[in-house]
Design a protein around this motif. Structure first.
Motif, short mmCIF file in Angstrom:
data_model
loop_
_atom_site.label_atom_id
_atom_site.label_comp_id
_atom_site.label_asym_id
_atom_site.label_seq_id
_atom_site.Cartn_x
_atom_site.Cartn_y
_atom_site.Cartn_z
N TRP A 154 0.85 -1.19 0.00
CA TRP A 154 0.00 0.00 0.00
C TRP A 154 0.88 1.24 0.00
N GLN A 155 0.70 2.11 -0.99
CA GLN A 155 1.54 3.29 -1.17
C GLN A 155 0.75 4.59 -1.06
N ASP A 156 -0.42 4.48 -0.47
CA ASP A 156 -1.30 5.64 -0.32
C ASP A 156 -1.50 5.92 1.17
N SER A 157 -2.36 6.86 1.50
CA SER A 157 -2.57 7.25 2.89
C SER A 157 -3.43 6.22 3.64
N ALA A 158 -3.43 6.35 4.96
CA ALA A 158 -4.27 5.49 5.79
C ALA A 158 -5.75 5.75 5.51
N HIS A 159 -6.08 7.02 5.26
CA HIS A 159 -7.47 7.37 4.92
C HIS A 159 -7.90 6.67 3.64
N GLN A 160 -7.03 6.66 2.64
CA GLN A 160 -7.36 6.01 1.38
C GLN A 160 -7.48 4.49 1.56
N LEU A 161 -6.68 3.94 2.46
CA LEU A 161 -6.77 2.49 2.72
C LEU A 161 -8.13 2.14 3.32
N ARG A 162 -8.62 2.97 4.23
CA ARG A 162 -9.94 2.73 4.81
C ARG A 162 -11.03 2.82 3.75
N LYS A 163 -10.87 3.78 2.85
CA LYS A 163 -11.84 3.94 1.76
C LYS A 163 -11.80 2.72 0.84
#
Length: 281
Positions: free
Chosen positions: A162-171
């Motif tokens: 995962w190379q994105d933000s934690a917020h994006q991971l939740r989404k």
């Protein structure tokens, strides 16, 4: 692959052992299982199945199972599919060639179609095994080339860096949940899998024994990390094998819980020796 319902073993064992591999039966750093060999021999002599339940693929398990001379059922890709070898089954099903495979999760091609579609739509930043060359998998995992190739033969899951933000991971997690998939956070990767876990496989085996109208064996589960919790909670006896790399997972349940003092296969061996002694096996 055999699509028929398999028959139960001819005799019901008093216990069934279901174990995680990395950091549990296998040393976290060296992958050695040497301290566990005497206990595995004791299990075999007593006719107690040793079921491997791992995030690894069937291809990865093949050589290890050969080394261990293990012909018992096993579970791959974090509870996604379970395999019942023909020689474990009753004699009247021995004519069935190869393993019976029961899929509890999702097929990888369906997983890839979905996550690649929403990556484009939502501009998520991640790299999956399907995007990688062998050299990249080696770089991320530290595996040898042959081991990396086996790790890439996934059938029911997709590991992601995962190379994105934690917020994006939740989404991302919420979006795939709408399609019956779930996210499993591991040490190096997040894994996209179907609506399955290691515990559902243990329960499947318990029901499988029960369907023969025989006494259901007690299940002992051993694991070291958070993704083992579902399996540990479902077991009659749960063994948390201490890790030198992280704290023991939280386990709130009513059945017996053992936390080992020693780490990895040494802790595994000590705990199982105590259980077998207590059971007079």
């Amino acid at each position: 692959m055999n699509a028929q319902t398999p028959h139960q073993p001819t005799t019901t064992p008093p216990l069934v052992i279901m174990t995680d591999l990395d950091g549990t039966l296998l040393d976290h750093d060296t992958y050695s299982y040497a301290p566990a060999i005497p206990v595995m021999e004791r299990l075999k002599k007593a006719g107690i199945p040793l079921m491997l339940n791992t995030s690894k693929t069937a291809a990865e398990l093949m050589s290890l199972r050969n080394e261990l001379e293990n012909s018992d059922p096993y579970v791959v890709e974090n509870g996604s599919a379970l395999y019942l070898p023909a020689d474990f089954l009753a004699e009247n099903s021995a004519q069935n060639s190869g393993d019976h495979v029961h899929i509890l999760g999702a097929v990888r091609s369906e997983i890839l179609t979905l996550i690649q579609k929403i990556r484009v739509e939502e501009k998520f930043l991640f790299t999956g095994f399907a995007d990688m060359e062998v050299a990249e998998v080696i770089e991320y995992t530290g595996l040898s080339e042959s081991a990396a190739r086996r790790a890439m033969t996934r059938e029911f899951s997709e590991p992601l860096i995962w190379q994105d933000s934690a917020h994006q991971l939740r989404k991302f997690e919420a979006l795939i949940a709408n399609h019956g998939l779930r996210l499993l956070r591991g040490g190096r990767f997040v894994h996209v899998i179907g609506a399955c876990d290691k515990g559902k496989c243990l329960q499947w085996f318990r029901n499988w024994f029960a369907s023969a109208d025989q006494r259901v064996p007690r299940f002992v589960a051993l694991g070291d990390s958070q993704n083992d919790v579902a399996m540990l909670k479902t077991a009659d006896i749960a063994v948390i094998v201490r890790s030198s790399h992280h704290e023991p997972p939280d386990l709130e349940q009513q059945s017996a819980v053992i936390i080992t003092d020693e780490t990895g296969p040494q802790g595994w061996a000590t705990a199982l020796t105590q259980i077998l002694d207590d059971e007079q096996i």
